[in-house]
Design an enzyme around this catalytic site. Sequence first.
Site, PDB file in Angstrom:
ATOM      1  N   ARG A   1       5.172   0.480  -5.886  1.00 53.52           N
ATOM      2  CA  ARG A   1       5.067  -0.400  -4.715  1.00 53.52           C
ATOM      3  C   ARG A   1       4.114  -1.563  -4.972  1.00 53.52           C
ATOM      4  NH1 ARG A   1       6.562   2.270   0.160  1.00 53.52           N
ATOM      5  NH2 ARG A   1       4.916   1.242   1.358  1.00 53.52           N
TER       6      ARG A   1
ATOM      7  N   LYS B   1       6.658  -3.942  -4.147  1.00 51.96           N
ATOM      8  CA  LYS B   1       8.084  -3.637  -4.083  1.00 51.96           C
ATOM      9  C   LYS B   1       8.646  -3.921  -2.694  1.00 51.96           C
ATOM     10  CE  LYS B   1      12.106  -2.251  -5.357  1.00 51.96           C
ATOM     11  NZ  LYS B   1      12.912  -3.203  -6.180  1.00 51.96           N
TER      12      LYS B   1
ATOM     13  N   LYS C   1      14.082 -13.565 -11.465  1.00 44.69           N
ATOM     14  CA  LYS C   1      13.859 -12.442 -12.393  1.00 44.69           C
ATOM     15  C   LYS C   1      12.897 -12.846 -13.500  1.00 44.69           C
ATOM     16  CE  LYS C   1      14.817  -9.789 -10.437  1.00 44.69           C
ATOM     17  NZ  LYS C   1      15.243 -10.119  -9.136  1.00 44.69           N
TER      18      LYS C   1
ATOM     19  N   CYS D   1       0.835  -1.211   0.000  1.00 44.85           N
ATOM     20  CA  CYS D   1       0.000   0.000   0.000  1.00 44.85           C
ATOM     21  C   CYS D   1       0.864   1.253   0.000  1.00 44.85           C
ATOM     22  CB  CYS D   1      -0.888   0.020   1.231  1.00 44.85           C
ATOM     23  SG  CYS D   1      -1.943  -1.415   1.366  1.00 44.85           S
TER      24      CYS D   1
ATOM     25  N   GLU E   1      18.569 -16.515  -8.592  1.00 41.99           N
ATOM     26  CA  GLU E   1      18.214 -15.112  -8.865  1.00 41.99           C
ATOM     27  C   GLU E   1      17.776 -14.942 -10.318  1.00 41.99           C
ATOM     28  OE1 GLU E   1      17.455 -12.727  -7.209  1.00 41.99           O
ATOM     29  OE2 GLU E   1      17.561 -11.048  -8.603  1.00 41.99           O
TER      30      GLU E   1
ATOM     31  N   HIS F   1      18.560 -35.801 -10.249  1.00 43.90           N
ATOM     32  CA  HIS F   1      17.875 -36.471  -9.128  1.00 43.90           C
ATOM     33  C   HIS F   1      16.386 -36.198  -9.148  1.00 43.90           C
ATOM     34  CE1 HIS F   1      21.659 -37.727  -7.347  1.00 43.90           C
ATOM     35  NE2 HIS F   1      22.140 -36.522  -7.620  1.00 43.90           N
TER      36      HIS F   1
ATOM     37  N   GLU G   1       9.198 -13.546 -12.190  1.00 51.89           N
ATOM     38  CA  GLU G   1       8.400 -12.448 -11.598  1.00 51.89           C
ATOM     39  C   GLU G   1       8.024 -11.387 -12.618  1.00 51.89           C
ATOM     40  OE1 GLU G   1      10.120 -10.191  -8.433  1.00 51.89           O
ATOM     41  OE2 GLU G   1      12.107 -10.216  -9.295  1.00 51.89           O
TER      42      GLU G   1
ATOM     43  N   TRP H   1      -2.819  -2.575  -1.736  1.00 53.80           N
ATOM     44  CA  TRP H   1      -2.367  -3.919  -2.122  1.00 53.80           C
ATOM     45  C   TRP H   1      -3.113  -4.846  -1.185  1.00 53.80           C
ATOM     46  CZ3 TRP H   1       0.761  -7.884   0.162  1.00 53.80           C
ATOM     47  CH2 TRP H   1       1.238  -8.833  -0.742  1.00 53.80           C
TER      48      TRP H   1
ATOM     49  N   ASN I   1      -1.748   1.379   5.883  1.00 56.58           N
ATOM     50  CA  ASN I   1      -0.843   0.362   5.353  1.00 56.58           C
ATOM     51  C   ASN I   1      -0.458  -0.515   6.531  1.00 56.58           C
ATOM     52  OD1 ASN I   1       0.907  -1.190   3.933  1.00 56.58           O
ATOM     53  ND2 ASN I   1       2.510   0.369   3.719  1.00 56.58           N
ATOM     54  N   GLY I   2      -0.651  -1.837   6.406  1.00 58.18           N
ATOM     55  CA  GLY I   2      -0.329  -2.748   7.503  1.00 58.18           C
ATOM     56  C   GLY I   2      -1.490  -3.703   7.721  1.00 58.18           C
TER      57      GLY I   2
HETATM   58  C1  AGP Z   1      13.007  -9.309  -6.054  1.00 60.57           C
HETATM   59  O1  AGP Z   1      13.040  -8.999  -7.447  1.00 60.57           O
HETATM   60  C2  AGP Z   1      11.650  -9.092  -5.456  1.00 60.57           C
HETATM   61  N1  AGP Z   1      11.180  -7.777  -5.683  1.00 60.57           N
HETATM   62  C3  AGP Z   1      11.583  -9.527  -3.998  1.00 60.57           C
HETATM   63  O2  AGP Z   1      11.991 -10.878  -3.943  1.00 60.57           O
HETATM   64  C4  AGP Z   1      12.456  -8.726  -3.007  1.00 60.57           C
HETATM   65  O3  AGP Z   1      13.821  -8.982  -3.239  1.00 60.57           O
HETATM   66  C5  AGP Z   1      12.103  -9.178  -1.585  1.00 60.57           C
HETATM   67  O4  AGP Z   1      10.744  -8.880  -1.344  1.00 60.57           O
HETATM   68  C6  AGP Z   1      12.974  -8.517  -0.512  1.00 60.57           C
HETATM   69  O5  AGP Z   1      12.792  -7.125  -0.546  1.00 60.57           O
HETATM   70  P1  AGP Z   1      13.830  -6.206   0.303  1.00 60.57           P
HETATM   71  O6  AGP Z   1      15.196  -6.397  -0.329  1.00 60.57           O
HETATM   72  O7  AGP Z   1      13.327  -4.808   0.145  1.00 60.57           O
HETATM   73  O8  AGP Z   1      13.798  -6.702   1.719  1.00 60.57           O
END
Ligand code: AGP
Length: 615
Positions: free
Chosen positions: A27, A610, A492, A2, A488, A511, A495, A80, A106-107
């Site tokens: 976000r 985000k 990428k 949010c 990683e 395996h 997502e 969100w 937010n929360g």
């Molecule tokens: C990564 O591309 C994602 N956006 C997500 O996995 C992110 O790395 C994760 O939520 C951790 O966020 P932070 O580094 O702000 O703690």
Amino acid sequence: MCGIVGFVGDRPAADVLLNGLRRLEYRGYDSAGLALMGTDGALHVVKQTGKVSALAEKVRKAIPRKEVRAAHVGIAHTRWATHGLPTEANAHPQVSADGKIAVVHNGIIENYAAVRAQLEGRGVVFASQTDTEVLAHLIAAYEHGDLLAAVMEALRRVDGTYGIAVVSTEHPGQVVVARKGSPLVVGVGDGETIVASDVSAIVSMTRNVIYLQDGDVGVVTADGVRLYGLDTSASVERPVASVEWEVGAAEKEGYEHFMLKEIFEQPSSLRNALRGRLEMNRGTAILSGLNLTPRELAGIRRCVIVGCGTSLHAGMVGKYLFEGLADVPTSPEQAAEFRYCNPILAPDDLVIAISQSGETADTLAAVREAVQKGTVVAGLCNVVGSTIARETGRGVYLHAGPEIGVASTKAFTSQVAVLLLLALKMGRGRRLSREEGMTLCREIEGIPGLVEQVLAQNERIAQVAEKYAQVRDAFFIGRGILYPTALEGALKLKEISYIHAEGYQAAELKHGPIALLDESVPVVALLNDIPGKEKTLGNVEECRARKAPVIGIVTAGDEAATAAVADVIEVPRTSSYVAPIVTAVALQIFAYHVARLRGCEIDQPRNLAKSVTVE
Ligand code: AGP
């Protein structure tokens, strides 16, 4: 996650609120809304599912232009969804039954069900499925002429986390704010004050900001903010900080997407991460923010690195750096798992929390658990003044600038670079010689240039991406330090392109997962010319025997590896310690072009936020 914006000033609030929401879109959200203080003593509340642009259009249609221009106080929100579907009724602001009080939040209010039952027992009729609505009704119940007092009374009856902004028609010149677990920042301008979830919504108006801390409650007026402690009701003073960002840093500056801009910013962001931190003639690193003496660093017996998502992957790379360069046993832990496993920690352990946003709820909780256990805790964050940065009290900032794209790119490479500096520093306090340290310093100093070489492959990588843009499944495989890099790369791709991509240890494929391979399932093999490559080449043969097309990340000039794969993405020659950085950049570009070719929403992928500030 949010986004909140609030404004009190002497100009149309709607402009500030909608512009602020646009800067918070990164976000992640599914609906938006705002409340304006009307000149007729009533609130104008407009809410809309979908994008901020749709909300702006609805405001234009729902409120007479003259009234919009005359409203100089208001709050706004991008939601969100955590409780209740993304519908107009569940969008914020949430409003009291008499329509006089509006709240954006937010929360998560964890005891909202019990509070809702109590309120319904007193005849309150709810209009939404949200937890937030209980706040609107509680504040109304305690509103007896003092909005601040009413908000405090309400917050003392809820459990959970919040960043809130509240307006009331009974107090037209103010916005009451409060923070517990979800960040809020107040921007102090000239005769106007803005409050937001983060500085990206503020920096175009003022650089003078006040970071609220947990337990702060405040009254925002055009003259600034007066803060009080929720527990004591006593006045609280917070310092005014200056935002170091350039305004343009939160703009695309000609790139089609923030993610592409941030991929191409990496030579610069890495230079910022390394600036002033390499001591070449002593072959070590300078990390003054750690606040640890050489003796304290030498006394560290074990490292635990906690994080989520990309930050966890950086921590997994950190294991190879710390153990390879400093002989320090290192355990990367997923932050949520760490916080609930009653971790076994010792006073001479070092816990490192990695978080770009510095607000990720699980990572913050892991920090608090480690602090509780009496361990030394350090933060690796990008956002200055963020909660994790403040609560660890020591650490290293990435200085990567705002990362707007939801998919983390420049933060990851800067996290790995900072971990490399830390490994160098710890190593030099142990068995790493000055000469070895100097050699590594020179390689680290050259990292931005190596990344520039990868960026120069952009068109070539786009051509490879074109061949695979329509696949449904993909594997990324690597060995040793390239295994977390494979994870990683898979993250990428999945997502932003929504392709089901999995990262695996190269040796693990046979395996079980190899059962999934056929000509429709490409395998991205990390074949950098570092120890382990030959074994991974063997795994590549196993993949080809199942007709899976193999894309090789290959050290430039490595003819044997090039001959073994269907398509090649070349990266410069590096040591094992630097390979994750150049390889990650290549995989970021690959994922970006696949997603672009699939027409995906790259900067704000569906379902993602985000910064995940809820459990
Ligand atoms: C990564 O591309 C994602 N956006 C997500 O996995 C992110 O790395 C994760 O939520 C951790 O966020 P932070 O580094 O702000 O703690």
